[in-house]
Design an enzyme around this catalytic site. Structure first.
Site, PDB file in Angstrom:
ATOM      1  CE1 TYR A   7       0.393   1.899   4.296  1.00  0.00           C
ATOM      2  CE2 TYR A   7       1.155  -0.373   4.389  1.00  0.00           C
ATOM      3  CZ  TYR A   7       1.101   0.903   4.938  1.00  0.00           C
ATOM      4  OH  TYR A   7       1.758   1.180   6.117  1.00  0.00           O
TER       5      TYR A   7
ATOM      6  CE1 TYR B 207       6.095   2.277   7.633  1.00  0.00           C
ATOM      7  CE2 TYR B 207       8.051   3.646   7.355  1.00  0.00           C
ATOM      8  CZ  TYR B 207       6.714   3.512   7.724  1.00  0.00           C
ATOM      9  OH  TYR B 207       6.014   4.612   8.167  1.00  0.00           O
TER      10      TYR B 207
ATOM     11  CG  PHE C 208       5.175   9.253   1.835  1.00  0.00           C
ATOM     12  CD1 PHE C 208       4.868   9.666   0.556  1.00  0.00           C
ATOM     13  CD2 PHE C 208       6.116   8.239   1.988  1.00  0.00           C
ATOM     14  CE1 PHE C 208       5.484   9.088  -0.551  1.00  0.00           C
ATOM     15  CE2 PHE C 208       6.730   7.645   0.890  1.00  0.00           C
ATOM     16  CZ  PHE C 208       6.411   8.069  -0.379  1.00  0.00           C
ATOM     17  CD  GLU C 209       2.639   4.066   7.075  1.00  0.00           C
ATOM     18  OE1 GLU C 209       3.624   3.982   7.833  1.00  0.00           O
ATOM     19  OE2 GLU C 209       1.505   3.690   7.418  1.00  0.00           O
ATOM     20  CB  ILE C 210       5.631   2.958  -0.151  1.00  0.00           C
ATOM     21  CG1 ILE C 210       5.114   4.252  -0.802  1.00  0.00           C
ATOM     22  CG2 ILE C 210       5.499   1.787  -1.128  1.00  0.00           C
ATOM     23  CD1 ILE C 210       5.876   4.674  -2.041  1.00  0.00           C
TER      24      ILE C 210
END
Length: 405
Positions: free
Chosen positions: A215, A243, A300-302
């Site tokens: 995500y 992460y 904000f994180e992928i």
């Protein structure tokens, strides 16, 4: 015959009855039309009208018809393939996810529009929007028009959002009042605590997200400055990352006064979950005795949702949840995600997306040098939080496996 029917029958009906008949006929006609279009024409025949869409008279009102037709509408048509077209790039099992309210609509439109232009029009990843209240027709209409990708709108289950009944409300209220006196942002907000708890332990179990592994978390009213020509999900997958972040900073100490002591208790009870090659140096300046407050800014994180769904993080979150710290203090999902990622993964599984220009509130990451030029970034290279006094990036850079370049 139609004129005869109208002249003989309709005058015998009340205005309300005539309106109901006309709306019903329109609705049936529309549904029959969409049901008869083949899937090859871009329409889906699986949509049905639910009882919840009926008003108190048992018929569809104008707003409900609009809602039904929005659900039935086809996605934007794609161009037919050509034998000489380049092959479709490989995609990861990923989605873009945003937690928002109907009142956030303008900020949502801004964020989605930017990310579509800078990245997703090339890759067409689906969007998932979550809310603790049903999204309005206008919200759905204005968001769907921004993308050719699939868009889903979900309702957050009440049990994963509201303050649990076992929380001592008197103790929680005292904690909120204390933070209000100290001037801590969202210090008195229960809804903010609900959001932090949901993002910490539940979002990745939502039914709309369980099909996905990766995500990208997106917030309303953020800025994306640079063109992104590669797929960050595929990059994470190919390089065994878990992460990714753009900005890191310290947490407000009064909001997590007991968090680190609880973390130390957990890792003492469960040393098997701590990675031998962890990133303790990022979150502690004294080998774990104290927490230096550094965290990845989680707006904000992928990241890999399978990590959050895994045994280590599940037990970690359950351990934290039982203390009530989300409500007795104001534990945020940012320090909780960051501590878990730092301790339960290898340090080389964390990634700084230095080529993604991003801004939230007054804090910005602007790529530098070649990456700024090649990304056609619109940000000012001097407006960059990376090495500001309160940035934690230098703590991340001291991890011996991290490479800048």
């Amino acid at each position: 015959m139609q004129i005869l029917f109208r002249n003989m029958v309709l005058p015998l009906l009340t205005a309300a009855h005539r309106r109901s008949i006309i709306i019903a006929l329109i609705t049936v006609s529309c549904v029959c039309y969409f049901m008869t279009i083949s899937p090859e024409d871009g329409y889906s025949s699986s949509k049905v009208l639910s009882p919840e869409q009926l008003d108190s008279t048992g018929v569809l009102g104008i707003a409900q018809i609009n809602e039904a037709l929005l659900d039935l509408a086809p996605p934007a048509e794609s161009k037919p393939s050509h034998p000489h077209d380049p092959p479709t790039p490989r995609r990861a099992n990923a989605t873009l996810v945003m937690l928002a309210r109907n009142s956030d609509l303008d900020g949502v439109v801004s964020s989605v529009e930017q990310l579509e232009v800078k990245f997703n029009r090339k890759f067409n990843y689906p969007w998932v929007f979550l809310n603790d209240e049903p999204f309005s027709y206008d919200f759905k209409r204005r968001v769907k028009v921004l993308t050719n990708a699939d868009v889903s709108f979900g309702l957050i289950p009440r049990e994963t959002w509201v303050q649990p009944p076992w929380i001592d409300e008197e103790r929680a209220r005292k904690g909120r009042n204390m933070l209000i006196k100290e001037g801590v942002i969202y210090g008195g907000s229960v809804s903010y605590r609900n959001m932090c708890r949901f993002n910490s332990g539940f979002f990745f179990h939502h039914e709309l997200l369980t099909p996905y592994k990766w995500y990208w978390r997106v917030e309303p009213d953020v800025r994306f400055y640079c063109d992104l020509e590669y797929d960050p999900f595929v990059f994470m997958e190919d390089h065994d990352k878990i992460y990714g972040f753009t900005i890191s900073m310290p947490e407000w100490k009064p909001t997590i006064t007991s968090l680190w002591s609880v973390v130390k208790e957990f890792i003492s009870d469960h040393p098997e979950y701590v990675s031998p090659n962890n990133s303790m140096e990022f979150i502690s300046d004294d080998a774990g005795d104290t927490y230096n407050m550094c965290h990845f800014w989680s707006n904000f994180e992928i990241a890999d949702m399978d990590f959050w769904r895994g045994e280590a993080y599940t037990k970690f979150f359950d351990y934290l949840e039982k203390t009530g710290g989300f409500y007795y203090e104001r534990w945020g999902d940012a320090p909780i995600h960051s501590i878990a990622a730092a301790l339960f993964t290898r340090k080389d599984q964390l990634h700084f997306f230095k080529d993604i220009g991003y801004k939230h509130a007054e804090f910005a990451h602007c790529p530098q040098g070649r990456q700024w030029r090649e990304g056609h970034c619109s940000c000012n290279p001097n407006d960059n939080f990376d090495f500001a006094q309160n940035s934690c990036l230098r703590h991340f850079m001291r991890l011996d496996d991290w490479m800048f370049g």
